[in-house]
Scaffold this motif. Structure first.
Motif, mmCIF file in Angstrom:
data_model
loop_
_atom_site.group_PDB
_atom_site.id
_atom_site.type_symbol
_atom_site.label_atom_id
_atom_site.label_comp_id
_atom_site.label_asym_id
_atom_site.label_seq_id
_atom_site.Cartn_x
_atom_site.Cartn_y
_atom_site.Cartn_z
ATOM 1 N N ARG A 77 28.981 -52.326 -42.566
ATOM 2 C CA ARG A 77 28.127 -52.564 -43.736
ATOM 3 C C ARG A 77 26.808 -51.797 -43.595
ATOM 4 N N LEU A 78 26.246 -51.789 -42.380
ATOM 5 C CA LEU A 78 25.004 -51.040 -42.138
ATOM 6 C C LEU A 78 25.238 -49.545 -42.370
ATOM 7 N N TYR A 79 26.348 -49.062 -41.876
ATOM 8 C CA TYR A 79 26.713 -47.653 -42.048
ATOM 9 C C TYR A 79 26.759 -47.303 -43.536
ATOM 10 N N LEU A 118 15.684 -44.189 -40.088
ATOM 11 C CA LEU A 118 15.301 -42.874 -40.616
ATOM 12 C C LEU A 118 14.394 -42.121 -39.643
ATOM 13 N N THR A 119 13.598 -42.867 -38.862
ATOM 14 C CA THR A 119 12.791 -42.218 -37.818
ATOM 15 C C THR A 119 13.703 -41.621 -36.760
ATOM 16 N N PRO A 165 21.785 -55.151 -48.904
ATOM 17 C CA PRO A 165 21.953 -56.043 -47.757
ATOM 18 C C PRO A 165 20.661 -56.127 -46.944
ATOM 19 N N ASP A 166 20.528 -57.172 -46.190
ATOM 20 C CA ASP A 166 19.373 -57.350 -45.304
ATOM 21 C C ASP A 166 19.634 -56.497 -44.064
ATOM 22 N N LEU A 167 18.992 -55.312 -44.036
ATOM 23 C CA LEU A 167 19.252 -54.359 -42.963
ATOM 24 C C LEU A 167 18.815 -54.884 -41.605
ATOM 25 N N VAL A 207 23.163 -47.171 -45.103
ATOM 26 C CA VAL A 207 22.136 -46.196 -44.702
ATOM 27 C C VAL A 207 22.658 -44.769 -44.513
ATOM 28 N N ALA A 208 23.949 -44.553 -44.499
ATOM 29 C CA ALA A 208 24.501 -43.227 -44.189
ATOM 30 C C ALA A 208 23.960 -42.138 -45.118
ATOM 31 N N ALA A 209 23.885 -42.421 -46.405
ATOM 32 C CA ALA A 209 23.398 -41.412 -47.360
ATOM 33 C C ALA A 209 21.933 -41.063 -47.085
#
Length: 194
Positions: free
Chosen positions: A34-36, A87-88, A15-17, A39-41
């Motif tokens: 969807r964002l969760y 991630l930052t 997906p386009d984050l 990126v959760a992993a």
């Protein structure tokens, strides 16, 4: 230009984050879901790499994703990708947790050391007692041998005059005189007023 060849099922399109973060900034809960999922992993992986503790890593990952929900309007695409921004946040939060744990451990260590230290009055009392013992020993060395023996037997071993006389094979009167003379010399040496 050749197209990549995939073996197995077709790859899932990512997906386009950035667009998802933009939608989350507007309060879109579906976009956040969807964002969760996307990126959760990765967030958990960053937290795990810093913390090395599964439970704390999971807590930090949850905190980061809640922070993403709350601070999504702050994301600026011109400063980097949405994934790097998230991630930052994860890395910073994990580092903060490490520092917090270390600070708590240092506080606990200091508190444990303080519990083991004697009170100030106790220390001063020990010093005074040690100095007094040393002064008594010095003054005992100024007595004659018979006076020192008589005082030691009577006051350090708790013997009566008769027992001291028997121990030293001396008449009772002699022992009493030597004890009296020895105590007077000790009093004068120690500077005690009568």
């Amino acid at each position: 230009m050749k197209e990549p060849v995939f073996i197995g099922p077709s790859p899932v399109k990512q997906p386009d984050l950035a667009a998802l973060v933009e939608s989350v900034a507007r309060g879109d809960t579906d976009a956040f879901g969807r964002l969760y999922d996307a990126v959760a992993a990765s967030v958990l992986g960053v937290a795990r790499a810093v913390l090395r503790d599964a439970a704390q890593s999971e807590e930090v990952a949850q905190e980061v994703l809640v922070e993403v929900w709350r601070t999504a309007p702050r994301y600026r695409p011109d400063r980097g990708t949405a994934l790097n921004w998230i991630l930052t946040l994860a890395h910073r939060r994990a580092i903060d947790r490490v520092r917090s744990v270390e600070a708590a451990a240092a506080r606990d260590h200091k508190a444990a050391l303080l519990d083991r230290l004697p009170e100030y009055d106790e220390v001063s009392e020990q010093v005074e007692n040690r100095l007094e013992r040393e002064q008594v020993r010095r003054c005992l060395r100024t007595l004659t041998e018979l006076q020192r023996q008589s005082v030691t037997l009577a006051y350090y071993r708790g013997l009566t005059y008769r027992e001291v006389a028997a121990q030293l094979s001396l008449p009772l009167g002699t022992v009493k005189t030597r004890l009296r003379d020895g105590l007077i010399r000790l009093r004068d040496c120690l500077g005690v007023s009568a």
